[in-house]
Design a protein around this motif. Structure first.
Motif, mmCIF file in Angstrom:
data_model
loop_
_atom_site.group_PDB
_atom_site.id
_atom_site.type_symbol
_atom_site.label_atom_id
_atom_site.label_comp_id
_atom_site.label_asym_id
_atom_site.label_seq_id
_atom_site.Cartn_x
_atom_site.Cartn_y
_atom_site.Cartn_z
ATOM 1 N N GLY A 146 14.482 9.316 3.716
ATOM 2 C CA GLY A 146 14.923 7.952 3.495
ATOM 3 C C GLY A 146 16.208 7.359 4.927
ATOM 4 O O GLY A 146 16.519 7.664 5.068
ATOM 5 N N GLU A 147 16.704 6.255 4.429
ATOM 6 C CA GLU A 147 17.493 5.688 5.307
ATOM 7 C C GLU A 147 18.805 5.901 5.015
ATOM 8 O O GLU A 147 19.117 6.864 4.218
ATOM 9 C CB GLU A 147 17.755 3.891 5.356
ATOM 10 C CG GLU A 147 16.289 3.935 5.446
ATOM 11 C CD GLU A 147 16.133 4.301 7.129
ATOM 12 O OE1 GLU A 147 16.525 3.713 7.715
ATOM 13 O OE2 GLU A 147 14.495 4.990 7.065
ATOM 14 N N VAL A 148 19.916 6.719 6.253
ATOM 15 C CA VAL A 148 21.032 7.030 5.556
ATOM 16 C C VAL A 148 22.202 5.437 5.312
ATOM 17 O O VAL A 148 22.477 4.234 6.393
ATOM 18 C CB VAL A 148 21.932 6.957 7.301
ATOM 19 C CG1 VAL A 148 23.315 7.531 7.025
ATOM 20 C CG2 VAL A 148 20.931 8.984 6.980
ATOM 21 N N LEU A 149 23.111 5.538 4.723
ATOM 22 C CA LEU A 149 23.861 4.125 4.313
ATOM 23 C C LEU A 149 24.942 3.959 5.031
ATOM 24 O O LEU A 149 25.503 4.919 5.342
ATOM 25 C CB LEU A 149 24.359 4.271 3.057
ATOM 26 C CG LEU A 149 25.186 3.210 1.986
ATOM 27 C CD1 LEU A 149 24.267 1.744 2.490
ATOM 28 C CD2 LEU A 149 26.192 3.643 0.673
ATOM 29 N N SER B 102 6.664 -0.928 -4.045
ATOM 30 C CA SER B 102 6.393 0.470 -4.704
ATOM 31 C C SER B 102 4.893 0.060 -4.717
ATOM 32 O O SER B 102 4.152 -0.264 -5.767
ATOM 33 C CB SER B 102 6.744 0.123 -5.840
ATOM 34 O OG SER B 102 6.642 1.491 -6.860
ATOM 35 N N GLY B 103 4.155 0.203 -3.414
ATOM 36 C CA GLY B 103 2.354 0.289 -3.038
ATOM 37 C C GLY B 103 1.874 1.551 -4.403
ATOM 38 O O GLY B 103 2.457 2.564 -4.031
ATOM 39 N N LYS B 104 1.080 1.441 -4.511
ATOM 40 C CA LYS B 104 0.590 2.302 -5.486
ATOM 41 C C LYS B 104 -0.118 3.631 -4.479
ATOM 42 O O LYS B 104 -0.825 4.186 -4.436
ATOM 43 C CB LYS B 104 -0.760 1.618 -6.461
ATOM 44 C CG LYS B 104 -0.613 0.777 -7.009
ATOM 45 C CD LYS B 104 -1.503 0.179 -8.020
ATOM 46 C CE LYS B 104 -0.944 -0.627 -8.966
ATOM 47 N NZ LYS B 104 -2.206 -1.769 -9.418
ATOM 48 N N SER B 105 -1.142 2.951 -3.390
ATOM 49 C CA SER B 105 -1.518 3.969 -2.481
ATOM 50 C C SER B 105 -0.190 4.125 -1.335
ATOM 51 O O SER B 105 -0.766 5.952 -0.803
ATOM 52 C CB SER B 105 -2.840 3.983 -1.712
ATOM 53 O OG SER B 105 -2.527 2.521 -1.206
ATOM 54 N N GLY B 106 0.363 3.359 -0.824
ATOM 55 C CA GLY B 106 1.929 3.761 -0.224
ATOM 56 C C GLY B 106 2.588 4.567 -0.705
ATOM 57 O O GLY B 106 3.084 5.584 -1.437
ATOM 58 N N ASP B 107 3.619 5.261 0.269
ATOM 59 C CA ASP B 107 5.273 4.867 0.195
ATOM 60 C C ASP B 107 6.220 3.524 -0.649
ATOM 61 O O ASP B 107 6.213 2.889 -0.873
ATOM 62 C CB ASP B 107 5.799 5.501 1.616
ATOM 63 C CG ASP B 107 4.977 6.300 1.956
ATOM 64 O OD1 ASP B 107 5.036 7.249 0.889
ATOM 65 O OD2 ASP B 107 5.121 6.902 2.883
ATOM 66 N N ASN B 108 6.968 4.611 -1.077
ATOM 67 C CA ASN B 108 8.422 3.109 -1.800
ATOM 68 C C ASN B 108 8.979 3.288 -1.083
ATOM 69 O O ASN B 108 9.418 3.999 -0.177
ATOM 70 C CB ASN B 108 8.526 4.325 -3.173
ATOM 71 C CG ASN B 108 7.393 4.212 -4.708
ATOM 72 O OD1 ASN B 108 6.933 3.574 -4.352
ATOM 73 N ND2 ASN B 108 8.075 5.627 -5.373
ATOM 74 N N PHE B 109 9.560 2.310 -1.151
ATOM 75 C CA PHE B 109 10.522 2.024 0.125
ATOM 76 C C PHE B 109 12.092 0.929 -1.436
ATOM 77 O O PHE B 109 11.580 -0.715 -1.744
ATOM 78 C CB PHE B 109 10.321 0.611 0.997
ATOM 79 C CG PHE B 109 10.716 0.597 2.131
ATOM 80 C CD1 PHE B 109 11.285 1.500 3.662
ATOM 81 C CD2 PHE B 109 11.804 0.030 2.057
ATOM 82 C CE1 PHE B 109 12.083 1.596 4.506
ATOM 83 C CE2 PHE B 109 13.110 -0.195 3.012
ATOM 84 C CZ PHE B 109 13.090 0.672 4.496
ATOM 85 N N ASP C 194 5.871 2.100 8.392
ATOM 86 C CA ASP C 194 4.613 0.396 8.805
ATOM 87 C C ASP C 194 5.663 0.069 7.724
ATOM 88 O O ASP C 194 6.181 -1.243 7.789
ATOM 89 C CB ASP C 194 3.374 1.244 7.116
ATOM 90 C CG ASP C 194 2.519 1.442 8.982
ATOM 91 O OD1 ASP C 194 3.020 1.193 10.156
ATOM 92 O OD2 ASP C 194 1.858 2.082 9.104
ATOM 93 N N ILE C 195 6.496 0.038 6.592
ATOM 94 C CA ILE C 195 7.109 -0.721 5.772
ATOM 95 C C ILE C 195 8.501 -0.797 6.304
ATOM 96 O O ILE C 195 8.259 -2.620 6.079
ATOM 97 C CB ILE C 195 7.196 0.078 4.595
ATOM 98 C CG1 ILE C 195 5.851 0.767 3.807
ATOM 99 C CG2 ILE C 195 7.937 -1.199 3.817
ATOM 100 C CD1 ILE C 195 6.440 0.657 2.495
ATOM 101 N N LYS C 196 8.724 -0.061 6.773
ATOM 102 C CA LYS C 196 10.465 -1.361 7.483
ATOM 103 C C LYS C 196 9.946 -2.070 8.776
ATOM 104 O O LYS C 196 11.113 -3.038 9.217
ATOM 105 C CB LYS C 196 10.696 0.575 8.549
ATOM 106 C CG LYS C 196 11.465 1.066 6.985
ATOM 107 C CD LYS C 196 12.467 3.131 8.193
ATOM 108 C CE LYS C 196 12.969 2.279 9.459
ATOM 109 N NZ LYS C 196 13.496 3.732 9.964
#
Length: 254
Positions: A2-5, A105-112, A92-94
């Protein structure tokens, strides 16, 4: 990973109704003489409010359309819900300006997780004290185009002039995309002023004016007591969101 806040940007302001607003609520039963089309209300105070989910969903929808993104049905065949969803890898989502800002929240991809948090908007203090004026009953008549039969109905709505206080929090996770995200957020808010919020928009409901009263930036160190917040904008009368966009570079120091 995950990203850093890195910090948070907090945007506060008022939503002023220019026409009646209707965000409906479900009722399990209708009393005799009651309204079968009520607006959503706080169960404690009984006062209407704007759910953060309604505001966030509308902002996302407008930005999706403005960016010309592909929409997918995430609902059912009977109740379709068409939104843009990136079903890809985290990296890719980024690169998707909509999913990066509002989450996916993709079913086959990553959550973001969404970088933006939209809180419920409640009545300003002025209108909390005028509780008997903040809901009206509007009578409408639906006409059957085949038989010309009239079907009268009573609709609850919040009348023009009423104001709500809103707060939107943006999580800064990447300095290189922060200003792009914030500009997209304010652009969506500006588009909302020329669109509608809630239901019955094609019948004139839901026109709003958005006034920004303050924008505050807090670095991560602020939350550990090591640094003061940075007040980027402060105007109790409110600044039109379009004006904030015009002054964006000076406000955010780009």
């Amino acid at each position: 990973m995950g990203e850093v806040l890195l910090g948070k940007v907090i945007v506060r302001g008022r939503i002023k109704l220019k026409t009646g607003l209707r965000i409906g609520a479900q009722r399990e039963a209708v009393e005799i003489g009651g309204i079968d089309n009520p607006v959503i209300k706080d169960p404690i105070t009984g006062l209407p409010y704007i759910p953060g989910s309604s505001l966030k969903g509308k902002l996302r929808s407008l930005l999706e359309k403005a960016k010309g993104l592909e929409l997918k049905n995430v609902g059912t065949e009977r109740n379709p819900i068409r939104i843009h969803v990136c079903d890809k890898s985290y990296e890719d989502i980024k690169n998707c300006e909509v999913c990066r800002l509002f989450g996916t929240s993709g079913k086959s991809g990553d959550n973001f997780p969404a970088r933006v948090l939209v809180r419920d908007a409640f009545l300003t203090e002025e209108f909390k004290n005028r509780w008997d004026e903040v809901v009206e009953i509007k009578y409408e008549t639906a006409i059957d185009r085949i038989t010309s039969a009239a079907n009268p109905r009573a609709m609850e709505r919040v009348p023009p002039g009423v104001e709500f206080e809103f707060e939107i929090v943006y999580n800064v996770e990447d300095e290189s995309t922060k200003n792009v995200d914030l500009k997209n957020l304010f652009s969506a808010m500006k588009m909302l002023e020329d669109d509608y919020l809630g239901g019955c928009g094609s019948r004139g409901y839901g026109k709003v004016e958005i006034l920004i009263t303050d924008i505050v930036e807090r670095t991560k160190d602020y939350y550990f007591g090591n640094k003061e917040e940075n007040k980027l904008l402060l105007d109790e009368n409110g600044v039109r969101v379009g004006d904030v966009l015009e002054k964006f570079d000076s406000i955010f120091g780009t």
